[in-house]
Enzyme design. Structure first.
Site, PDB file in Angstrom:
ATOM      1  N   ARG A 102       1.485  -3.676  11.255  1.00 17.28           N
ATOM      2  CA  ARG A 102       2.653  -2.861  11.570  1.00 17.28           C
ATOM      3  C   ARG A 102       2.386  -1.366  11.463  1.00 17.28           C
ATOM      4  O   ARG A 102       2.921  -0.566  12.229  1.00 17.28           O
ATOM      5  CB  ARG A 102       3.800  -3.266  10.615  1.00 17.28           C
ATOM      6  N   ASP A 137      -0.896  -5.467  -0.175  1.00 17.83           N
ATOM      7  CA  ASP A 137      -1.833  -4.345  -0.096  1.00 17.83           C
ATOM      8  C   ASP A 137      -2.737  -4.497  -1.320  1.00 17.83           C
ATOM      9  O   ASP A 137      -2.409  -4.051  -2.417  1.00 17.83           O
ATOM     10  CB  ASP A 137      -1.057  -3.021  -0.120  1.00 17.83           C
ATOM     11  N   TYR A 190      14.763  -5.135  -3.169  1.00 13.54           N
ATOM     12  CA  TYR A 190      14.299  -5.463  -4.516  1.00 13.54           C
ATOM     13  C   TYR A 190      15.426  -5.552  -5.545  1.00 13.54           C
ATOM     14  O   TYR A 190      16.174  -6.522  -5.569  1.00 13.54           O
ATOM     15  CB  TYR A 190      13.213  -4.486  -4.964  1.00 13.54           C
ATOM     16  N   CYS A 236       7.901  -7.232  -0.316  1.00 14.68           N
ATOM     17  CA  CYS A 236       6.579  -7.855  -0.271  1.00 14.68           C
ATOM     18  C   CYS A 236       6.503  -8.950  -1.331  1.00 14.68           C
ATOM     19  O   CYS A 236       6.115 -10.074  -1.034  1.00 14.68           O
ATOM     20  CB  CYS A 236       5.492  -6.814  -0.487  1.00 14.68           C
ATOM     21  N   ARG A 247      15.239 -24.432 -11.487  1.00 16.37           N
ATOM     22  CA  ARG A 247      15.827 -23.495 -10.529  1.00 16.37           C
ATOM     23  C   ARG A 247      16.001 -22.099 -11.128  1.00 16.37           C
ATOM     24  O   ARG A 247      16.911 -21.357 -10.747  1.00 16.37           O
ATOM     25  CB  ARG A 247      17.180 -24.017 -10.053  1.00 16.37           C
ATOM     26  N   GLU A 279       9.063   1.990 -12.416  1.00 15.91           N
ATOM     27  CA  GLU A 279       9.474   1.267 -11.219  1.00 15.91           C
ATOM     28  C   GLU A 279      10.189  -0.028 -11.605  1.00 15.91           C
ATOM     29  O   GLU A 279      11.229  -0.377 -11.025  1.00 15.91           O
ATOM     30  CB  GLU A 279       8.264   0.954 -10.342  1.00 15.91           C
ATOM     31  N   TRP A 295       7.743   5.837  -4.248  1.00 17.59           N
ATOM     32  CA  TRP A 295       8.647   5.356  -3.208  1.00 17.59           C
ATOM     33  C   TRP A 295       9.088   6.449  -2.246  1.00 17.59           C
ATOM     34  O   TRP A 295       9.931   6.211  -1.375  1.00 17.59           O
ATOM     35  CB  TRP A 295       9.866   4.664  -3.828  1.00 17.59           C
ATOM     36  N   ARG A 327       4.600 -12.212   0.025  1.00 23.62           N
ATOM     37  CA  ARG A 327       4.348 -12.498   1.439  1.00 23.62           C
ATOM     38  C   ARG A 327       3.263 -11.600   2.021  1.00 23.62           C
ATOM     39  O   ARG A 327       2.541 -11.986   2.941  1.00 23.62           O
ATOM     40  CB  ARG A 327       5.627 -12.316   2.263  1.00 23.62           C
ATOM     41  N   SER A 328       3.167 -10.369   1.533  1.00 18.14           N
ATOM     42  CA  SER A 328       2.253  -9.368   2.079  1.00 18.14           C
ATOM     43  C   SER A 328       1.691  -8.551   0.933  1.00 18.14           C
ATOM     44  O   SER A 328       2.454  -8.072   0.091  1.00 18.14           O
ATOM     45  CB  SER A 328       2.989  -8.463   3.071  1.00 18.14           C
TER      46      SER A 328
END
Length: 275
Positions: free
Chosen positions: A32, A180, A105, A157, A138, A69, A91, A177-178
């Site tokens: 992206r 860096d 988040y 992410c 759960r 954070e 950020w 999921r992603s």
């Protein structure tokens, strides 16, 4: 190495093995941001939280940024003012002119809006379940809200995490999921380890394991040289993280509650952010 295979050794050695795996076996892919990546898909890291706090030592990771954070996420805020007031700029790339990042988040953790318009504080419900129903399968907090992804400056992410209680021990599993891998993943490891320690403190449990399930796990092409530098370094003993004040509510934690001990990392390795 192919498939969802776990690495061996300490969490730092696992992380270094992951860097080497991407460099050796990664598939070059567009992305992206337009930077380009080398990626693998489906990897697992496992940190034994009884062996130290998993803040990487083969490069310096700025713990105040990690902790602030996390506290900001827990607050459920959509604005980065808390971070800016403390000199944290991680950020800035995603915030608008007013410091807003949208419903991402922490907002989803604390203010998930259902189809009936009612809000759910997922994080507090998870803590309550650890207290009242520790065998519940759960005890989950999700940041991935499909109905509100378009209201987020950056879709999450690290998308979902689950707590598990075994006797007096508390573990956390997180799905991302992603990833860096060079810049972001060291923060994510440290952040979820700190969160697990905070929840354990609230519920009178002992932090046990942090397991990270990683989806699209990539190195940006402008991080390859930096990863090779890090791979040349030997890992050092992990530091310790103490919580020095007893808190009874998740919202009561402040940065001064943390004490990082014996952190002796190699120097920082700078790398550009791909937005």
């Amino acid at each position: 190495m192919t498939g969802n295979q776990e690495y061996s050794g300490s969490i730092e050695n696992q992380y270094l093995s992951l860097l080497d795996d991407i460099l050796t076996n990664g598939y070059q892919s567009g992305d992206r941001t337009g930077t380009g990546t080398r990626k693998v898909f489906g990897r697992t890291l496992r940190a034994d939280l009884t062996q130290g706090y998993p803040l990487l030592t083969t490069k310096s990771v700025h713990f105040p940024s990690v902790a602030h954070e996390l506290i900001w996420f827990i607050s459920g805020s959509t604005n980065i003012k808390y971070l800016h007031d403390r000199g944290i700029t991680i950020w800035d790339e995603w915030a608008d002119a007013n410091g807003e990042v949208g419903r991402m988040y922490g907002v989803q953790w604390r203010h998930w809006v259902g189809p009936d318009g009612k809000e759910t504080d997922q994080l507090q419900k998870a803590i309550d379940k650890i207290h009242s129903s520790p065998n519940d399968r759960r005890i989950i907090v999700s940041a991935w809200n499909p109905a509100e992804v378009d209201k987020m400056a950056l879709p999450p992410c690290h998308a979902l995490y689950q707590f598990d209680v075994q006797g007096e021990r508390l573990s956390c599993a997180m799905f991302q999921r992603s990833i860096d891998t060079f810049l972001g993943l060291p923060f994510n490891i440290a952040s979820y380890a700190a969160l697990t320690k905070m929840i354990a403190s609230l519920t009178d449990l002992t932090p046990h394991e942090l397991i990270l399930f990683l989806g699209n796990t990539h190195l940006y092409l402008n991080h390859l040289a930096q990863a090779k530098i890090q791979l040349e370094r030997d890992s050092r003993p992990l530091p310790k993280l103490e919580i020095i004040h007893h808190r009874t509510k998740i919202d009561d934690f402040v940065f001064e509650d943390f004490r990082l001990l014996d952190y002796n990392p190699h120097p920082k390795i700078r790398a550009p952010i791909s937005k």
